[in-house]
Design a protein around this motif. Structure first.
Motif, PDB file in Angstrom:
ATOM      1  N   VAL A   1       8.174  10.318  -8.398  1.00  0.00           N
ATOM      2  CA  VAL A   1       9.514   9.739  -8.268  1.00  0.00           C
ATOM      3  C   VAL A   1      10.298  10.483  -7.192  1.00  0.00           C
ATOM      4  O   VAL A   1      10.971   9.870  -6.353  1.00  0.00           O
ATOM      5  N   SER A   2      10.209  11.789  -7.192  1.00  0.00           N
ATOM      6  CA  SER A   2      10.869  12.573  -6.151  1.00  0.00           C
ATOM      7  C   SER A   2      10.318  12.206  -4.769  1.00  0.00           C
ATOM      8  O   SER A   2      11.083  12.020  -3.810  1.00  0.00           O
ATOM      9  N   ASN A   3       9.000  12.090  -4.666  1.00  0.00           N
ATOM     10  CA  ASN A   3       8.380  11.703  -3.388  1.00  0.00           C
ATOM     11  C   ASN A   3       8.874  10.340  -2.929  1.00  0.00           C
ATOM     12  O   ASN A   3       9.158  10.122  -1.745  1.00  0.00           O
ATOM     13  N   THR A   4       8.981   9.418  -3.877  1.00  0.00           N
ATOM     14  CA  THR A   4       9.409   8.060  -3.548  1.00  0.00           C
ATOM     15  C   THR A   4      10.853   8.032  -3.077  1.00  0.00           C
ATOM     16  O   THR A   4      11.183   7.382  -2.070  1.00  0.00           O
ATOM     17  N   LEU A   5      11.722   8.721  -3.780  1.00  0.00           N
ATOM     18  CA  LEU A   5      13.135   8.720  -3.410  1.00  0.00           C
ATOM     19  C   LEU A   5      13.341   9.283  -2.005  1.00  0.00           C
ATOM     20  O   LEU A   5      14.101   8.723  -1.198  1.00  0.00           O
ATOM     21  N   ARG A   6      12.662  10.366  -1.685  1.00  0.00           N
ATOM     22  CA  ARG A   6      12.845  10.966  -0.365  1.00  0.00           C
ATOM     23  C   ARG A   6      12.272  10.076   0.737  1.00  0.00           C
ATOM     24  O   ARG A   6      12.830   9.980   1.826  1.00  0.00           O
ATOM     25  N   THR A   7      11.180   9.394   0.424  1.00  0.00           N
ATOM     26  CA  THR A   7      10.606   8.473   1.416  1.00  0.00           C
ATOM     27  C   THR A   7      11.540   7.301   1.677  1.00  0.00           C
ATOM     28  O   THR A   7      11.745   6.890   2.829  1.00  0.00           O
ATOM     29  N   LEU A   8      12.121   6.765   0.626  1.00  0.00           N
ATOM     30  CA  LEU A   8      13.023   5.618   0.788  1.00  0.00           C
ATOM     31  C   LEU A   8      14.312   6.004   1.506  1.00  0.00           C
ATOM     32  O   LEU A   8      14.901   5.178   2.215  1.00  0.00           O
ATOM     33  N   ARG A   9      14.756   7.237   1.333  1.00  0.00           N
ATOM     34  CA  ARG A   9      15.953   7.678   2.080  1.00  0.00           C
ATOM     35  C   ARG A   9      15.655   7.766   3.575  1.00  0.00           C
ATOM     36  O   ARG A   9      16.498   7.407   4.407  1.00  0.00           O
ATOM     37  N   VAL A  10      14.475   8.240   3.906  1.00  0.00           N
ATOM     38  CA  VAL A  10      14.049   8.237   5.308  1.00  0.00           C
ATOM     39  C   VAL A  10      14.007   6.807   5.830  1.00  0.00           C
ATOM     40  O   VAL A  10      14.493   6.498   6.926  1.00  0.00           O
TER      41      VAL A  10
ATOM     42  N   LEU B   1       0.837  -1.197   0.000  1.00  0.00           N
ATOM     43  CA  LEU B   1       0.000   0.000   0.000  1.00  0.00           C
ATOM     44  C   LEU B   1       0.877   1.255   0.000  1.00  0.00           C
ATOM     45  O   LEU B   1       0.590   2.231  -0.698  1.00  0.00           O
ATOM     46  N   GLY B   2       1.944   1.223   0.778  1.00  0.00           N
ATOM     47  CA  GLY B   2       2.873   2.350   0.785  1.00  0.00           C
ATOM     48  C   GLY B   2       3.497   2.571  -0.585  1.00  0.00           C
ATOM     49  O   GLY B   2       3.651   3.716  -1.038  1.00  0.00           O
ATOM     50  N   VAL B   3       3.839   1.478  -1.268  1.00  0.00           N
ATOM     51  CA  VAL B   3       4.379   1.592  -2.625  1.00  0.00           C
ATOM     52  C   VAL B   3       3.343   2.217  -3.552  1.00  0.00           C
ATOM     53  O   VAL B   3       3.649   3.101  -4.366  1.00  0.00           O
ATOM     54  N   GLY B   4       2.102   1.775  -3.413  1.00  0.00           N
ATOM     55  CA  GLY B   4       1.047   2.324  -4.252  1.00  0.00           C
ATOM     56  C   GLY B   4       0.888   3.817  -4.069  1.00  0.00           C
ATOM     57  O   GLY B   4       0.693   4.556  -5.041  1.00  0.00           O
ATOM     58  N   ARG B   5       0.980   4.253  -2.809  1.00  0.00           N
ATOM     59  CA  ARG B   5       0.839   5.686  -2.562  1.00  0.00           C
ATOM     60  C   ARG B   5       2.029   6.463  -3.128  1.00  0.00           C
ATOM     61  O   ARG B   5       1.855   7.541  -3.705  1.00  0.00           O
ATOM     62  N   MET B   6       3.213   5.933  -2.987  1.00  0.00           N
ATOM     63  CA  MET B   6       4.394   6.626  -3.490  1.00  0.00           C
ATOM     64  C   MET B   6       4.393   6.740  -5.005  1.00  0.00           C
ATOM     65  O   MET B   6       4.736   7.790  -5.556  1.00  0.00           O
ATOM     66  N   LEU B   7       4.006   5.670  -5.698  1.00  0.00           N
ATOM     67  CA  LEU B   7       4.175   5.608  -7.143  1.00  0.00           C
ATOM     68  C   LEU B   7       2.971   6.087  -7.942  1.00  0.00           C
ATOM     69  O   LEU B   7       3.075   6.228  -9.164  1.00  0.00           O
ATOM     70  N   THR B   8       1.857   6.345  -7.291  1.00  0.00           N
ATOM     71  CA  THR B   8       0.690   6.837  -8.023  1.00  0.00           C
ATOM     72  C   THR B   8       1.023   8.195  -8.656  1.00  0.00           C
ATOM     73  O   THR B   8       1.456   9.115  -7.955  1.00  0.00           O
TER      74      THR B   8
END
Length: 262
Positions: A213-222, A151-158
């Motif tokens: 993509v920017s949102n996803t990258l920053r989330t994964l760094r956290v 679900l987290g992936v879905g939110r990041m990549l939508t």
């Protein structure tokens, strides 16, 4: 009508002149208010305090949870985004119904209004508020952890035109890290949920980096930092069971978009 400003000023003491069920019904209605003082400062603050203090019986919490689960389809953005906040408090208090999960999942991925703070409506924060509930469900034995990770992936990549700016990446990263502390999570599941992210990040767009993509990258760094350092849950720091595997997988995924990542 109860003077809720006075209730807050007096430390959220339960008013003795009305049945608690009527008080909760009024507060629930106030959660739809476009006035942030009414919705956030009074309704949410009171309900969260009472739930945390054990003032509300489990039966009443289930009724409230059922009502809030229906709010995910509400036409008003503030009604939708404050439903997960109170559901998070309910779930964290030990009351849970499986029927609450599907409407939450449908809303969290599909929500298009991703504003954090609005000058008129106050805090909306769909991504952050939803992340709080995701993290609470992710730690719940009755919920499959992989379901929440996906679900987290879905939110990041939508796809979206909105770049998160109000620490949404921190809140979602924490929720994913908390879910990864589940001791029943298999090694393959602890890393496999990142595969769709790797595929998306590997396709570099020619016209610039998309907001999602920017949102996803920053989330994964956290998430990388939390997996590496440990996740603070309540008053304890909890380590991710498959820490090295997850950390290495995160590094590999991040490296597809940013080759200079160690």
């Amino acid at each position: 009508m109860t003077d809720w400003a006075l209730v807050r000023a007096e430390g959220f003491a339960v008013p003795p002149d009305r049945p608690i069920i009527d008080l909760v019904a009024e507060l629930s209605g106030m959660l739809r208010s476009p006035d942030p003082v009414v919705r956030d400062g009074q309704a949410y603050a009171t309900l969260a305090t009472w739930i945390g203090q054990g003032v509300l019986a489990p039966e009443l919490l289930r009724e409230l949870g059922d009502e809030l689960a229906g709010r995910f389809a509400d036409p008003e953005i503030q009604a939708r985004t404050f439903a997960p906040l109170v559901l998070d408090a309910i779930v964290s208090a030990g009351v849970f119904e499986p029927a609450w999960v599907p409407p939450f999942e449908r809303w969290y991925v599909a929500e298009e209004d991703l504003r954090g703070y609005d000058a008129k409506l106050g805090w909306l924060h769909a991504v952050a508020h939803g992340a709080d509930l995701l993290g609470a469900l992710g730690r719940l034995p009755a919920v499959e952890p992989v379901e929440m990770l996906r679900l987290g992936v879905g939110r990041m990549l939508t796809p979206t035109d909105h770049v998160w700016r109000d620490l949404e990446d921190d809140r979602l990263g924490y929720a994913l890290a908390a879910t990864l502390t589940r001791t029943d999570l298999l090694e393959t599941d602890a890393t496999g949920w990142l595969d769709p992210v790797a595929r998306v990040l590997a396709n570099h767009p020619a016209d610039g980096v998309r907001p999602e993509v920017s949102n996803t990258l920053r989330t994964l760094r956290v998430l990388y930092v939390l997996v590496d350092r440990g996740v603070r849950i309540n008053d304890s720091v909890v380590q991710v069971p498959h820490r090295e595997l997850v950390r290495d997988k995160l590094a590999d995924v991040l490296r597809t978009a940013t080759p200079y990542f160690l």
